[in-house]
Write a protein that holds these residues in place. Sequence first.
Motif, short mmCIF file in Angstrom:
data_model
loop_
_atom_site.label_atom_id
_atom_site.label_comp_id
_atom_site.label_asym_id
_atom_site.label_seq_id
_atom_site.Cartn_x
_atom_site.Cartn_y
_atom_site.Cartn_z
N ARG A 115 0.83 -1.21 0.00
CA ARG A 115 0.00 0.00 0.00
C ARG A 115 0.87 1.26 0.00
NH1 ARG A 115 -5.42 -1.13 1.84
NH2 ARG A 115 -6.01 -2.91 0.55
N PHE A 116 1.95 1.24 0.78
CA PHE A 116 2.84 2.40 0.81
C PHE A 116 3.50 2.63 -0.55
CE2 PHE A 116 3.08 1.66 5.53
CZ PHE A 116 2.57 2.89 5.90
N VAL A 117 3.95 1.55 -1.18
CA VAL A 117 4.61 1.66 -2.48
C VAL A 117 3.68 2.24 -3.53
CG1 VAL A 117 5.63 0.33 -4.38
CG2 VAL A 117 6.30 -0.15 -2.03
N VAL A 152 -4.07 -10.40 3.55
CA VAL A 152 -4.43 -9.28 4.42
C VAL A 152 -4.78 -8.05 3.59
CG1 VAL A 152 -3.62 -7.74 6.24
CG2 VAL A 152 -2.99 -10.17 6.28
N TYR A 153 -4.01 -7.82 2.53
CA TYR A 153 -4.25 -6.66 1.67
C TYR A 153 -4.47 -7.12 0.23
CZ TYR A 153 -2.18 -3.98 5.52
OH TYR A 153 -1.90 -3.43 6.74
N VAL A 154 -5.56 -6.65 -0.36
CA VAL A 154 -5.80 -6.80 -1.80
C VAL A 154 -5.87 -5.39 -2.35
CG1 VAL A 154 -7.32 -7.66 -3.61
CG2 VAL A 154 -7.04 -8.98 -1.49
N SER A 155 -4.84 -4.97 -3.06
CA SER A 155 -4.74 -3.58 -3.53
C SER A 155 -5.01 -3.52 -5.03
CB SER A 155 -3.34 -3.03 -3.23
OG SER A 155 -3.04 -3.10 -1.85
N ILE A 156 -5.91 -2.62 -5.41
CA ILE A 156 -6.28 -2.42 -6.81
C ILE A 156 -5.92 -0.99 -7.19
CG2 ILE A 156 -8.16 -2.46 -8.49
CD1 ILE A 156 -9.67 -4.31 -6.53
N PHE A 157 -5.19 -0.82 -8.28
CA PHE A 157 -4.74 0.51 -8.67
C PHE A 157 -4.53 0.58 -10.17
CE2 PHE A 157 -1.32 -2.19 -7.23
CZ PHE A 157 -0.41 -2.14 -8.28
N GLY A 158 -4.41 1.79 -10.68
CA GLY A 158 -4.24 1.97 -12.12
C GLY A 158 -3.97 3.41 -12.48
N PRO A 159 -4.28 3.80 -13.71
CA PRO A 159 -3.94 5.13 -14.21
C PRO A 159 -4.55 6.29 -13.42
CG PRO A 159 -4.51 3.68 -16.02
CD PRO A 159 -4.85 2.95 -14.76
#
Length: 393
Positions: free
Chosen positions: A218-220, A261-268
């Motif tokens: 999440r930090f990255v 524990v973490y499922v992170s979704i990200f994009g443009p």
Amino acid sequence: MSDLKTLVSRALEDKERINTLWRSLQMMLESRQVAMAELGEDALPRLLETRRYTAANLDKLVAKVVEKVKEAGGNVYLAKSAEDAARYVAEVARNRGVRLVVKSKSMTTEEIMLNRVLEEIGIEVVETDLGEWIVQLAGQRPSHIIAPAVHLSTSEIAKMLSSRLGTNVEPDPTAITRVAQRVLREKFLAADMGVTGANIVVAEAGAAIIVTNEGNGRFVTTFPKILVTVAGIEKIVDGWVDAFNVLRVLARSATGKQTSVYVSIFGPRRTSIKGGGESEFHLVLLDNGRMEAQKSKWLSEALRCIRCSACFNVCATYRVVGGHVFGDIYTGPMGVLWTAITRGVERAAQISPLCISCGICEETCPVSIDIPMTISWIKNEKGKKTRTDWALS
């Protein structure tokens, strides 16, 4: 690579390392058995359907991702080779004056040797996954794709950290974690660029997904202004339902947990803490032999792999000698296949004799990859063919 017999002999002499590895893998194996037994009857068939679709439709899915990422204002680069991918990331970093890169755990960036490329142009690179950070400080490579430091005991880790950091670190998991938190917090705050891999890339959204059990991912993805995600093209799925089909099995098969524990979704459309509305997103889609593997009767099956490492935990050879002997960049049973895909059959043939063809890995694989027969094919090839010849097999 060093002589295989020599490496095996050295590994067999290290009884403490064998015991450390065996205990850790046995715990993972037993947890997985319980978690997988709780899955619904439709989970594995749906996962297999999703992964087969990806393996058969790489061109179509790549085109869809490119369209969606650009449509959302992101940057996407199709890298033919490992060198091509690393060069692109290095150029992005150099052109923007990046001095410090923080990374989330990624075997794909190991594949393209990104750390070395960035360090050669004067950029500091810091792994932030606890296991990856430990092996980076130890000057080693990951021995396991989800537990990079599984071969090291707590006392070995504490001794190494004490030496590298110039402070006394107690041989206790909590103490080691607190030291890592203190050191890495400053790196997150100072980082100019974040780099991740991807467990999944969702074509219909142009979005990436990473699953982690630490907060570092999440930090990255949220602190640095610039975020670069490097993903093999086989990680692409068509839609969100397909992503769910992978997610509901991945953690269970990898760590024996219902979910990470973490499922992170990200994009443009990400907005970073340091970049605000001027945040950048770059998606690097890596081929590096995958398109050619699609044409091979044997290696095409490996494109279904979800990188759960279940085959590691049951492998009689890996459980004794570990990934620094049984493996290249990618380790364990599946590592033989992925070495053939990304570095050539000849290199894979060098480690293939460590497979004893017991077949347990195939029974364990959640996507039914015939790992032992594919390794037998690699043994039979004896390195006589190159990647360009696979289509003739």
